[in-house]
Design an enzyme around this catalytic site. Structure first.
Site, PDB file in Angstrom:
ATOM      1  N   ARG A   1       0.876  -1.182   0.000  1.00 23.18           N
ATOM      2  CA  ARG A   1       0.000   0.000   0.000  1.00 23.18           C
ATOM      3  C   ARG A   1       0.902   1.217   0.000  1.00 23.18           C
ATOM      4  NH1 ARG A   1      -5.343   1.110   3.529  1.00 23.18           N
ATOM      5  NH2 ARG A   1      -6.076  -0.229   1.857  1.00 23.18           N
TER       6      ARG A   1
ATOM      7  N   HIS B   1      -7.156   0.802  -6.597  1.00 25.82           N
ATOM      8  CA  HIS B   1      -7.355  -0.100  -5.457  1.00 25.82           C
ATOM      9  C   HIS B   1      -7.982  -1.405  -5.981  1.00 25.82           C
ATOM     10  CE1 HIS B   1      -7.677  -1.465  -1.487  1.00 25.82           C
ATOM     11  NE2 HIS B   1      -8.538  -0.627  -0.964  1.00 25.82           N
TER      12      HIS B   1
ATOM     13  N   GLN C   1      -9.900  -3.935  -3.685  1.00 25.28           N
ATOM     14  CA  GLN C   1     -11.250  -3.511  -3.295  1.00 25.28           C
ATOM     15  C   GLN C   1     -12.260  -3.867  -4.381  1.00 25.28           C
ATOM     16  OE1 GLN C   1     -12.137  -2.145  -0.290  1.00 25.28           O
ATOM     17  NE2 GLN C   1     -14.139  -2.684  -1.096  1.00 25.28           N
TER      18      GLN C   1
ATOM     19  N   ASP D   1     -17.369   6.823  -1.447  1.00 24.39           N
ATOM     20  CA  ASP D   1     -16.151   6.619  -0.656  1.00 24.39           C
ATOM     21  C   ASP D   1     -15.855   7.950   0.023  1.00 24.39           C
ATOM     22  OD1 ASP D   1     -13.721   5.716   0.376  1.00 24.39           O
ATOM     23  OD2 ASP D   1     -12.651   5.788  -1.542  1.00 24.39           O
TER      24      ASP D   1
ATOM     25  N   CYS E   1     -16.289   1.154   0.269  1.00 26.24           N
ATOM     26  CA  CYS E   1     -15.110   0.316   0.558  1.00 26.24           C
ATOM     27  C   CYS E   1     -14.731   0.335   2.024  1.00 26.24           C
ATOM     28  CB  CYS E   1     -13.937   0.762  -0.305  1.00 26.24           C
ATOM     29  SG  CYS E   1     -13.355   2.425   0.076  1.00 26.24           S
TER      30      CYS E   1
ATOM     31  N   ARG F   1     -13.377  -9.113   0.836  1.00 27.98           N
ATOM     32  CA  ARG F   1     -11.946  -8.831   0.651  1.00 27.98           C
ATOM     33  C   ARG F   1     -11.145 -10.107   0.930  1.00 27.98           C
ATOM     34  NH1 ARG F   1      -9.972  -3.590   0.986  1.00 27.98           N
ATOM     35  NH2 ARG F   1      -8.026  -4.648   0.424  1.00 27.98           N
TER      36      ARG F   1
HETATM   37  N1  NVA Z   1     -10.096   6.375  -1.246  1.00 28.77           N
HETATM   38  C1  NVA Z   1      -9.696   5.934   0.066  1.00 28.77           C
HETATM   39  C2  NVA Z   1      -9.849   4.465   0.184  1.00 28.77           C
HETATM   40  C3  NVA Z   1      -9.539   3.900   1.543  1.00 28.77           C
HETATM   41  C4  NVA Z   1      -9.640   2.392   1.583  1.00 28.77           C
HETATM   42  C5  NVA Z   1      -8.260   6.362   0.338  1.00 28.77           C
HETATM   43  O1  NVA Z   1      -7.429   6.278  -0.574  1.00 28.77           O
HETATM   44  O2  NVA Z   1      -7.967   6.777   1.445  1.00 28.77           O
HETATM   45  N1   CP Z   2     -11.179  -0.666   2.114  1.00 32.27           N
HETATM   46  C1   CP Z   2      -9.911  -0.707   2.585  1.00 32.27           C
HETATM   47  O1   CP Z   2      -8.935  -0.869   1.854  1.00 32.27           O
HETATM   48  O2   CP Z   2      -9.833  -0.615   3.938  1.00 32.27           O
HETATM   49  P1   CP Z   2      -8.511  -0.409   4.790  1.00 32.27           P
HETATM   50  O3   CP Z   2      -8.004   0.975   4.514  1.00 32.27           O
HETATM   51  O4   CP Z   2      -8.979  -0.558   6.215  1.00 32.27           O
HETATM   52  O5   CP Z   2      -7.515  -1.448   4.403  1.00 32.27           O
END
Ligand code: NVA
Ligand code: CP
Length: 326
Positions: A104, A131, A134, A226, A267, A295
């Protein structure tokens, strides 16, 4: 699919995406009967996190455990990356120890560099642009509840962010008609829109980006939103809330414009009272917990497909035209 990277879903064909969903369905039904196959015995996954995570971290670690393998959790701050070792050298070293890397990252270019330098499969566990993990879970949820993809009407309301960019690709590949409603300053990546248009030529999917959430939601079968403040955009939080909340919040009034059996997806993590109200998030048509659970199943399936040969997989090979039917 063995040895491949999964960075945005654009690299997978519709058939391969459905293959992941098929295996996820098998693993999910077996798990509900208490069956755990040790398909990834003696295999290890390195997990690198530059950003916080609840679902991604736990679902990948539990996925490896349930498949008989092992996950090594590495926050970026504890790696030599934090002291200047390059991403490429990190990838080369990890390739000598583990069988797969999930990372990540803030910048999508970091995951691309990691994938180019690693000799093993690399999975994007979220970047500023995509992502894919997801979306696999979201597709499994849609398939379970709607039984098809082709022709389904999906509305994305809010920020044209990393999840939205991946939804554009996934929808176009599987034939879902997607309308994104967002402020013009927060539109999806032009590259994601370009890819969606390209993939939709094969499926006939319609892709639209507009700014009116009511028009997007009208007659939608699936409504998705989101956070308005994604990780990495915190410095713009106040400005973003002002731009989004009054018009793009999925509340009862807006959600009521969708079809009567439309589902609500997110998500997570949700910012209750911002992009979604409690009434919708906790309402009877919210499927966010099923989506979060999926997931685990889709990632188990993806890990198996990226690390195992066809013959080691627990299923008859998938043949014939892509079908969303279970
Ligand atoms: N769009 C959000 C998704 C979190 C799972 C982010 O990037 O923070
Ligand atoms: N949806 C998602 O990726 O959640 P986290 O940020 O908790 O991993």
């Amino acid at each position: 699919m063995k040895g491949r990277d999964v960075l945005s879903l654009a690299e997978l064909s519709a058939e391969e995406i459905v293959q992941i969903l098929d295996l996820a369905h098998i693993l999910k039904s077996e798990r509900s009967q208490g069956v755990f196959r040790k398909l990834l015995e003696n295999r290890s996954l390195a997990m690198i996190f530059q950003k916080p995570s609840t679902r991604t971290r736990v679902s990948f670690e539990v996925a490896m455990f349930q498949l008989g393998g092992h996950a090594v959790n590495l926050s970026a701050g504890e790696l030599q990356l934090s002291r200047g070792e390059t991403i490429e050298d990190t990838a080369r070293a990890l390739s000598r120890y583990v069988d797969c890397i999930m990372a990540r990252v803030y910048s999508h270019s970091d995951i691309v560099k990691l994938a180019e330098a690693a000799d093993i499969p690399v999975i994007n566990g979220l970047s500023d642009q995509y992502h894919p993990c997801q979306l696999l879970a979201d597709l499994q949820t849609i398939r379970e509840l709607k039984g098809r993809f082709q022709g389904l009407r999906v509305a994305w309301v809010g920020d044209g962010n990393n999840v939205c960019d991946t939804l554009l690709i996934a929808s176009a590949k599987l034939g879902m008609n997607l309308t994104v409603a967002c402020p013009s300053r927060h539109a999806p990546l032009p590259e994601a829109v370009r890819l969606a248009k390209k993939f939709s030529k094969e499926t006939g999917a319609e892709t639209r980006v507009i700014d009116d959430p009511s028009r997007a939601i009208k007659n939608a079968d699936v409504v998705v939103t989101d956070s308005f403040v994604s990780m990495g955009t915190e410095s713009e939080a106040a400005k973003r809330r002002k731009a989004f909340i009054p018009k793009y919040q999925v509340n009862k009034a807006l959600f009521s414009k969708a079809t009567p059996n439309a589902i609500f997806m997110h998500c997570l993590p949700a910012h209750r009272g911002e992009e979604v109200t409690n009434e919708v998030m906790d309402g009877p048509r919210s499927v966010v917990w099923q989506e979060a659970e999926n997931r685990l199943h889709t990632q188990k399936a993806m890990l198996c497909l990226l690390m195992l040969n066809e013959g080691e997989l627990p299923w008859p090979p998938v043949t014939g035209p892509v079908s969303a039917k279970l």
